[in-house]
Design a protein around this motif. Structure first.
Motif, short mmCIF file in Angstrom:
data_model
loop_
_atom_site.label_atom_id
_atom_site.label_comp_id
_atom_site.label_asym_id
_atom_site.label_seq_id
_atom_site.Cartn_x
_atom_site.Cartn_y
_atom_site.Cartn_z
N TRP A 1 -97.88 33.93 79.62
CA TRP A 1 -97.51 32.60 79.12
C TRP A 1 -97.85 31.51 80.14
O TRP A 1 -98.38 30.46 79.79
N ASP A 2 -97.52 31.78 81.41
CA ASP A 2 -97.83 30.80 82.46
C ASP A 2 -99.34 30.55 82.55
O ASP A 2 -99.78 29.42 82.75
N PRO A 45 -93.74 27.08 79.93
CA PRO A 45 -93.62 28.13 80.96
C PRO A 45 -92.15 28.39 81.24
O PRO A 45 -91.35 27.46 81.34
N GLN A 50 -93.67 22.76 84.64
CA GLN A 50 -93.32 22.44 83.26
C GLN A 50 -93.59 20.97 82.95
O GLN A 50 -94.04 20.63 81.85
N TRP A 59 -100.69 28.12 79.95
CA TRP A 59 -100.39 26.72 80.27
C TRP A 59 -101.22 26.22 81.45
O TRP A 59 -101.62 25.06 81.49
N HIS A 75 -98.82 34.49 88.75
CA HIS A 75 -97.40 34.83 88.72
C HIS A 75 -97.07 35.56 90.02
O HIS A 75 -97.56 36.67 90.27
N GLU A 101 -94.17 36.71 81.00
CA GLU A 101 -94.13 35.45 81.73
C GLU A 101 -95.48 35.15 82.38
O GLU A 101 -95.95 34.02 82.38
#
Length: 539
Positions: A267-268, A303, A337, A271, A134, A264
């Motif tokens: 979560w990223d 994401p 995404q 994925w 991130h 964030e």
């Protein structure tokens, strides 16, 4: 300049003429890279002297920081070089073992690389389609630098090295690696792997360790070390699970809420691990192994970071949006995404392949019709929504692999005599049409890609390891079913040329090129040589 010297014991009565010549404790850089025997002579080895090459022994870091411990240097006195360096000794037998950040970052100093430039390159390229790091949170953590301008925490230093590793390609200064093997013996990778093992084994779990493992898996897979890549992504998810790293949940009432960067980031990362875990399955030796990262469900959040191309600024603009994993392909999304959607489809295709194999029944087009429609819908959505060339190239490559997996799995169960355009078998006709659709996608994109790469080789920096597999599986389909594929010879040549370009980026492409060259060499000698569908066989 030199890591350490061998000297005669103190108090020796030998004259200077009788003392043995000083030698380094390790082979020089050139001999290590080319796997040649080095006599370790100082100031330069005899091989480099004979070849008139620059001889360097400081290509990793100095003796006090090396992970290879000389048993003869465990005494408290240390070598003169230790005191000159002013850095703490690295002793693998020390129960209070520490890895200073400066030691890890010295990997950049050895080659004169700028770690700031390495970080910037990573965010401009790899992180667009695999956002394992991130950027906002990373920049915040980098505000805590030491007095030398280096990251304070060893975990952050390791992450910087891993970000640098996954952006390396031939046109960025490294030599062309036709089979990828030498990339796995690069000092930066070897040391990063050792540091990762120590930090993961002895330190507290951290998000930087998970991010580093995800990038190391990508590097290992991209250069052909498949078993190690499988283990590494398992390490990543095991650590992530202990920290509660998982996707968020989509709630309609929260659709327009701001997303905290800390959430964030987690979560990223989930994925990113999912993408890598599914990406490595395009190698047959990993296809049949169990998933490490569990699959998402419909109401899991995609994401929330979305890089959408801005026509006015001619650059990707960062947008934060909340979408569920089951959202329609028609909704505009960014490359990361889209790759998550590809990972979901990959999961379905791999499960279908495994269930079909264990059922003992031959596959049928009807058994994967829904998955075929979903994959085509994603391809068509990206074609309509792409604002700039190559924005979704990695996603197109993944979809190509999926479609070939489905259709070739079916056609390989049909007698060759029945595979022709005049057949009355509707499923065979659908499969032929599906393969032509897929080959057309990859042939058209690779023809354009060849022209761009010839002028702008730096574009290789954005390619993922799935691109070589997309090209190889297309060539396999062309070699097996060329009689039902339009312009098979021309397309084979275009895609084959692109695979050579990819070999400058990922060593696994060189290995795939070698398979094809062996096939072409046998083509005139055997009655019916076929290029193996390596992704369909369990052996």
């Amino acid at each position: 300049m030199v890591t350490a010297f061998q000297s005669s014991p103190g108090g020796s009565s030998e004259s200077p003429m009788e003392r043995p010549p000083e030698r380094a404790h390790r082979a020089c850089e050139k001999c290590t890279r080319t796997k040649k025997k080095c006599d370790k002579a100082l100031p330069e080895c005899s091989r480099c002297q004979r070849l008139a090459s620059e001889c360097s022994y400081d290509y990793v870091f100095t003796a006090p920081t090396t992970a290879i411990v000389d048993p003869g240097t465990h005494g408290s006195g240390g070598s003169p070089h230790d005191h000159m360096a002013g850095t703490p000794r690295f002793n693998i037998f020390d129960t209070d073992l520490e890895l200073p950040s400066a030691m890890i970052m010295s990997l950049f100093n050895a080659k004169g690389f700028s770690w700031h430039e390495a970080v910037a390159l990573y965010f401009r390229t790899t992180n667009l389609w695999l956002s394992a790091v991130h950027e906002q949170r990373f920049r915040q953590k980098l505000e805590r630098l030491d007095r030398n301008g280096l990251p304070r925490e060893p975990e952050m230093a390791l992450l910087v090295v891993c970000m640098h590793l996954v952006t390396q390609h031939a046109d960025s200064g490294r030599p062309v690696m036709p089979d990828g093997k030498e990339m796995l013996s690069l000092p930066a990778y070897v040391v990063a792997k050792r540091v990762f093992s120590i930090l993961r084994g002895l330190g507290a779990p951290s998000i930087e360790i998970v991010q580093s493992a995800t990038l190391l898996c990508l590097y290992e897979f991209g250069h052909g070390d498949f078993p190690r890549a499988y283990v590494t992504v398992g390490d990543a998810y095991t650590t992530a699970a202990s920290m509660g790293i998982r996707p968020g949940k989509y709630r309609e009432a929260e659709r327009d809420w701001a997303v905290p960067p800390e959430d964030e980031e987690k979560w990223d990362l989930y994925w990113a691990m999912l993408i890598v875990d599914r990406l490595i399955r395009f190698e047959r030796r990993l296809m049949w192994k169990e998933f490490h990262v569990p699959s998402p469900v419909e109401d899991d959040l995609l994401p929330t970071t979305n890089h959408v191309w801005n026509e006015q600024t001619r650059s990707p603009a960062r947008i934060v949006q909340r979408h569920p994993a089951g959202i329609s392909p028609s909704v505009p999304l960014g490359a990361f995404q889209r790759n998550c959607q590809c990972a979901i489809l990959s999961t379905r295709a791999l499960v279908w392949q495994t269930e079909t194999y264990h059922s003992g029944r031959p596959p049928s087009v009807a058994s994967f019709a829904e998955l075929d429609v979903a994959t085509r819908s994603l391809v068509e959505a990206m074609v309509l929504q792409a604002s700039t060339w190559g924005e979704y190239y990695e996603c197109f490559a993944t979809c190509t692999c999926l479609l070939l997996l489905l259709y070739c799995s079916y056609l390989c169960t049909i007698r060759p005599a029945e595979i022709h355009t005049n057949t009355n078998n509707l499923e065979v006709l659908k499969a032929i049409a599906g393969i032509n659709f897929t080959i057309r996608i990859i042939a058209d994109t690779t023809r354009d890609l060849n022209q761009h790469l010839a002028r702008q080789p730096e574009m290789l920096a954005t390619c993922s390891p799935v691109t070589p597999y997309s090209a190889y599986h297309s060539l396999a389909a062309l070699s097996n079913f060329e009689h039902v594929i339009w312009e098979a010879d021309t397309r084979f040549h275009d895609i084959y040329s692109t695979l050579h370009f990819f070999a400058k980026r990922w060593g696994v492409a060189g290995q795939l090129v070698k398979r094809i060259e062996e096939f072409l060499g046998r083509k005139d000698e055997e009655e019916a040589p076929l290029l193996d569908f390596s992704f369909l066989s369990r052996t």
